[in-house]
Design an enzyme around this catalytic site. Structure first.
Site, PDB file in Angstrom:
ATOM      1  N   SER A 157       0.864  -1.555   0.339  1.00  0.00           N
ATOM      2  CA  SER A 157       0.015  -0.105  -0.060  1.00  0.00           C
ATOM      3  C   SER A 157       0.621   1.484   0.152  1.00  0.00           C
ATOM      4  O   SER A 157       0.257   2.937   0.032  1.00  0.00           O
ATOM      5  CB  SER A 157      -0.811  -0.131   0.609  1.00  0.00           C
ATOM      6  N   ARG A 209      -8.232  -3.250 -14.262  1.00  0.00           N
ATOM      7  CA  ARG A 209      -8.916  -2.475 -13.853  1.00  0.00           C
ATOM      8  C   ARG A 209      -8.864  -1.287 -12.837  1.00  0.00           C
ATOM      9  O   ARG A 209      -9.635  -0.616 -12.113  1.00  0.00           O
ATOM     10  CB  ARG A 209      -9.992  -3.706 -13.606  1.00  0.00           C
ATOM     11  N   ARG A 267       2.611  -7.677 -18.659  1.00  0.00           N
ATOM     12  CA  ARG A 267       3.371  -6.822 -19.963  1.00  0.00           C
ATOM     13  C   ARG A 267       4.112  -6.712 -20.338  1.00  0.00           C
ATOM     14  O   ARG A 267       4.974  -5.987 -21.299  1.00  0.00           O
ATOM     15  CB  ARG A 267       2.601  -5.276 -20.349  1.00  0.00           C
TER      16      ARG A 267
HETATM   17  C1  LIG Z   1       0.055 -12.932 -21.677  1.00  0.00           C
HETATM   18  C2  LIG Z   1      -1.410 -12.184 -21.192  1.00  0.00           C
HETATM   19  C3  LIG Z   1      -2.341 -13.360 -22.155  1.00  0.00           C
HETATM   20  C4  LIG Z   1      -3.786 -13.138 -22.188  1.00  0.00           C
HETATM   21  N1  LIG Z   1      -4.647 -13.957 -21.984  1.00  0.00           N
HETATM   22  C5  LIG Z   1      -6.362 -13.742 -22.316  1.00  0.00           C
HETATM   23  C6  LIG Z   1      -7.149 -14.439 -23.250  1.00  0.00           C
HETATM   24  O1  LIG Z   1      -6.634 -15.149 -23.866  1.00  0.00           O
HETATM   25  N2  LIG Z   1      -7.708 -13.920 -22.758  1.00  0.00           N
HETATM   26  C7  LIG Z   1      -8.837 -13.243 -21.431  1.00  0.00           C
HETATM   27  O2  LIG Z   1      -9.901 -12.538 -21.200  1.00  0.00           O
HETATM   28  N3  LIG Z   1      -8.035 -11.865 -20.563  1.00  0.00           N
HETATM   29  C8  LIG Z   1      -6.485 -12.239 -21.297  1.00  0.00           C
HETATM   30  N4  LIG Z   1      -5.646 -11.724 -20.916  1.00  0.00           N
HETATM   31  C9  LIG Z   1      -5.907 -10.486 -19.593  1.00  0.00           C
HETATM   32  C10 LIG Z   1      -5.730 -11.124 -18.468  1.00  0.00           C
HETATM   33  O3  LIG Z   1      -6.823 -12.184 -18.263  1.00  0.00           O
HETATM   34  C11 LIG Z   1      -5.777  -9.904 -17.462  1.00  0.00           C
HETATM   35  O4  LIG Z   1      -7.121  -9.363 -17.352  1.00  0.00           O
HETATM   36  C12 LIG Z   1      -5.226  -8.719 -17.446  1.00  0.00           C
HETATM   37  O5  LIG Z   1      -3.915  -9.609 -17.630  1.00  0.00           O
HETATM   38  C13 LIG Z   1      -5.330  -7.834 -16.253  1.00  0.00           C
HETATM   39  O6  LIG Z   1      -4.525  -8.801 -15.016  1.00  0.00           O
HETATM   40  P1  LIG Z   1      -5.291  -8.624 -13.583  1.00  0.00           P
HETATM   41  O7  LIG Z   1      -6.808  -9.047 -13.858  1.00  0.00           O
HETATM   42  O8  LIG Z   1      -4.378  -9.438 -12.641  1.00  0.00           O
HETATM   43  O9  LIG Z   1      -4.809  -7.349 -13.468  1.00  0.00           O
HETATM   44  P2  LIG Z   1      -6.013  -5.422 -12.955  1.00  0.00           P
HETATM   45  O10 LIG Z   1      -7.428  -6.053 -13.505  1.00  0.00           O
HETATM   46  O11 LIG Z   1      -5.276  -4.608 -12.778  1.00  0.00           O
HETATM   47  O12 LIG Z   1      -6.686  -5.977 -11.419  1.00  0.00           O
HETATM   48  C14 LIG Z   1      -5.610  -6.336 -10.319  1.00  0.00           C
HETATM   49  C15 LIG Z   1      -5.326  -7.006  -9.399  1.00  0.00           C
HETATM   50  O13 LIG Z   1      -6.716  -6.644  -8.471  1.00  0.00           O
HETATM   51  C16 LIG Z   1      -7.533  -7.506  -8.614  1.00  0.00           C
HETATM   52  N5  LIG Z   1      -8.558  -7.417  -9.121  1.00  0.00           N
HETATM   53  C17 LIG Z   1      -9.274  -6.931  -9.752  1.00  0.00           C
HETATM   54  N6  LIG Z   1     -10.454  -7.162 -10.390  1.00  0.00           N
HETATM   55  C18 LIG Z   1     -10.429  -7.709  -9.242  1.00  0.00           C
HETATM   56  C19 LIG Z   1     -11.989  -8.331  -9.182  1.00  0.00           C
HETATM   57  N7  LIG Z   1     -12.909  -8.479  -9.779  1.00  0.00           N
HETATM   58  N8  LIG Z   1     -11.902  -9.341  -8.058  1.00  0.00           N
HETATM   59  C20 LIG Z   1     -10.546  -9.887  -7.414  1.00  0.00           C
HETATM   60  N9  LIG Z   1      -9.972  -9.415  -7.941  1.00  0.00           N
HETATM   61  C21 LIG Z   1      -9.438  -8.213  -8.082  1.00  0.00           C
HETATM   62  C22 LIG Z   1      -6.319  -8.657  -8.378  1.00  0.00           C
HETATM   63  O14 LIG Z   1      -5.344  -8.764  -7.652  1.00  0.00           O
HETATM   64  C23 LIG Z   1      -6.164  -8.508  -9.650  1.00  0.00           C
HETATM   65  O15 LIG Z   1      -4.068  -9.219 -10.375  1.00  0.00           O
HETATM   66  C24 LIG Z   1      -4.027 -11.486 -20.850  1.00  0.00           C
HETATM   67  C25 LIG Z   1      -3.387 -11.327 -20.202  1.00  0.00           C
HETATM   68  C26 LIG Z   1      -1.673 -11.240 -20.159  1.00  0.00           C
HETATM   69  C27 LIG Z   1      -0.895 -11.052 -19.670  1.00  0.00           C
END
Ligand SMILES: Cc1cc2nc3c(=O)[nH]c(=O)nc-3n(C[C@H](O)[C@H](O)[C@H](O)COP(=O)(O)OP(=O)(O)OC[C@H]3O[C@@H](n4cnc5c(N)ncnc54)[C@H](O)[C@@H]3O)c2cc1C
Length: 249
Positions: free
Chosen positions: A73, A98, A203
């Site tokens: 934090s 997000r 990324r």
């Molecule tokens: C190499 C690669 C391939 C991918 N391929 C695909 C694909 O084929 N199809 C697809 O749809 N997406 C794909 N994605 C997107 C991936 O699934 C994630 O949506 C994206 O990387 C954002 O990651 P995140 O949700 O951890 O991060 P953010 O949205 O930035 O969230 C940060 C963190 O906040 C927490 N958080 C946020 N929202 C929530 C929630 N609702 N519930 C619980 N915890 C939450 C989690 O700890 C999360 O890690 C890909 C991503 C990468 C890097």
């Protein structure tokens, strides 16, 4: 504005503009290593954290401790705002994060310009391996020209139809549906440094990372430019991020 340099007469034709550059500009920020230290120190010395300055060595030690123990934090009390110019499919990758805030140009409110992405001649065009673990290799000598020819053909036709609908009085929000995801867009994106580290961990493709990610090259170009700008502002935090495996605290 860079236009892709390729040996093809297509680029001399009027109509659509083909680009290969993806740009990121830091437009505003409140990010510093000192801010992380102040936020962490409030837990032990209260309001005096605002005035305290215990020197660079102490700050680096504390930031490394926070990163190592995943005490995240204190890295949230700052912001970085970037202006990104990239094709829509790359903006779409960005917007999956997000915890960021976004504002994007609107195809309802402005007429879209005929500017489209094509990979430059350095971009590896063939993938090998399996989903989640692709490697990219150079292919046939004419791969790049093949991509350019196909892309130019579709972009030109799509933009022609888009323009004809607008000329006929059809709303921009309907006419835009024929434009491809390679159309350039511009977006303001704001995050804090903790959210940025999470983004960078996913990324960028780094073999020395604790968890190796395989992002598409175009979003990695965005990430690399953001990291370079962030490193200037928070060098100690960026070094600690590296030292602890590029894992978000
Ligand atoms: C190499 C690669 C391939 C991918 N391929 C695909 C694909 O084929 N199809 C697809 O749809 N997406 C794909 N994605 C997107 C991936 O699934 C994630 O949506 C994206 O990387 C954002 O990651 P995140 O949700 O951890 O991060 P953010 O949205 O930035 O969230 C940060 C963190 O906040 C927490 N958080 C946020 N929202 C929530 C929630 N609702 N519930 C619980 N915890 C939450 C989690 O700890 C999360 O890690 C890909 C991503 C990468 C890097």
């Amino acid at each position: 504005m860079l236009v892709t340099e390729v040996n093809t007469p297509l680029l001399d034709e009027p109509g659509v503009e083909l680009r290969s550059d993806i740009t990121v500009e830091l437009v505003d920020h409140s990010a510093s290593d000192a801010g992380v230290v102040r936020a962490a120190r409030v837990s032990t010395i209260g309001e005096s954290a605002q005035l305290e300055d215990k020197g660079e060595g102490y700050s680096a030690g504390l930031i490394n401790y926070l990163m190592k123990s995943r005490h995240g934090s204190p890295f949230e009390h700052n912001y970085l705002t970037f202006l990104i110019t990239a094709p829509i499919f790359t903006v779409r990758h960005l917007m999956r994060h997000r915890t960021w805030s976004f504002n994007e140009e609107s195809a309802r409110y402005r007429e879209i310009r005929p500017v489209f992405y094509v990979p430059d001649s350095d971009r590896l065009l063939r993938q090998e391996g399996k989903p989640g673990d692709y490697t990219y290799v150079a292919g046939a000598a004419d791969d790049h020209e093949h991509v350019l020819t196909s892309a130019h053909s579709v972009y030109s036709k799509a933009y022609e139809e888009y323009s004809s609908m607008l000329e006929a009085g059809i709303a921009r929000e309907i006419a835009r549906m024929v434009l491809p995801v390679a159309t350039y867009s511009s977006v303001y994106a704001t995050c804090n440094s903790r959210a940025l580290m999470h983004f960078l961990s996913l990324r960028t493709n780094r073999q020395d990372a604790s968890y190796i990610s395989h992002p598409q090259r175009e979003i990695e170009l965005v990430a690399e430019q953001m990291e370079a700008a962030w490193k200037e502002l928070m060098p100690v935090t960026q070094a600690a991020f590296e030292a602890y495996g590029r894992v978000s605290p």
